[in-house]
Scaffold this motif. Structure first.
Motif: not given
Length: 253
Positions: A2-6, A11-15, A49-50, A55-61
């Motif tokens: 899946r492509s990253r959302p607009s 911004c650059d990747d979280l990395a 949720n969005e 960001l493909l991360v957990s809800r807790m994070t």
């Protein structure tokens, strides 16, 4: 894949925020977008949720990141509505004696006041020294909490010399602030200001609806009228909701 959302494509990747923990990277990403003006004050940001989805991360994070940004004053969360960029901190003048209700009205917000205490007392040695009256002298004591659109922004703990304002306790401070009343009946000739940073004690935290030990800004003001002590007031503001400012013109040589 899946492509990253607009909204994150700008911004650059979280990395790029590595090696910080993932929740801290999310905080930095959100903070950056606010700083760069992509999200404006009072604008709704993506929901938990969005953010989890995008960001493909957990809800807790995500929850931890949003919770910390809210505690730090960058975001505000309204139950059942969403998460918003916090409005810019209003400024409270340190050089002028201003009515907080007028300052709030100037921002087109609604002021309200809760009176926590209004009574006559005998001045303790500490109160007497602060107000510059004899120990054991009668003094008026009020504690008010001022709200800006329903959010507590100032705790006002005030002592008044009855000789200067004998009708003080007869006022309805939900309709007229102590400052406005006193400026109407007394012309101040001398004012002393002291500003300090404090951590909220239990009473302050309860009055301002903040966490215990949360940073606060405190202004202590003592006022005289032709050497007659008028009032000694302690004004406490949550650090994440308010800032103190002042402008003055130096005397020309």
């Amino acid at each position: 894949m899946r492509s990253r959302p607009s909204w994150t494509a700008e911004c650059d990747d979280l990395a790029r925020f590595a090696p910080a923990p993932l929740y801290e990277r999310i905080k930095r990403l959100i903070s950056e977008r606010i700083t760069l003006g992509h999200w404006q004050p009072e604008e709704r940001i993506p929901s938990e949720n969005e953010l989890v989805r995008d960001l493909l991360v957990s809800r807790m994070t995500v929850h931890r990141a949003l919770q910390e940004l809210t505690r730090e004053g960058l975001l505000m969360r309204i139950q059942g509505v969403g998460t918003f960029v916090a409005p810019a901190k209003p400024e409270y003048s340190i050089f002028e004696i201003r009515n907080i209700a007028e300052e709030i009205a100037e921002r087109r917000h609604e002021h309200s006041c809760e009176v926590r205490m209004a009574r006559e007392e005998l001045a303790t040695p500490r109160t007497a020294e602060a107000l510059t009256v004899p120990p054991g002298a009668p003094v008026f004591h009020t504690i008010c909490v001022h709200y800006d659109n329903g959010i507590a922004v100032q705790m006002e703990d005030r002592y008044v010399n009855p000789q200067a304002a004998p009708d003080y306790l007869a006022q309805d401070f939900t309709k007229i602030t102590p400052t406005l009343f006193l400026t109407r009946v007394i012309t101040a000739t001398d004012v002393k200001h002291v500003i300090e940073a404090i951590s909220a004690d239990e009473e302050t935290a309860r009055c301002l609806d903040i966490g215990r030990d949360e940073p606060c800004l405190r202004m202590i003001r003592t006022t005289w009228a032709n050497k007659l002590p008028v009032t000694h007031v302690v004004l406490t503001h949550p650090g994440r909701r308010y800032r103190l400012s002042g402008v003055f013109s130096p005397a020309k040589a």
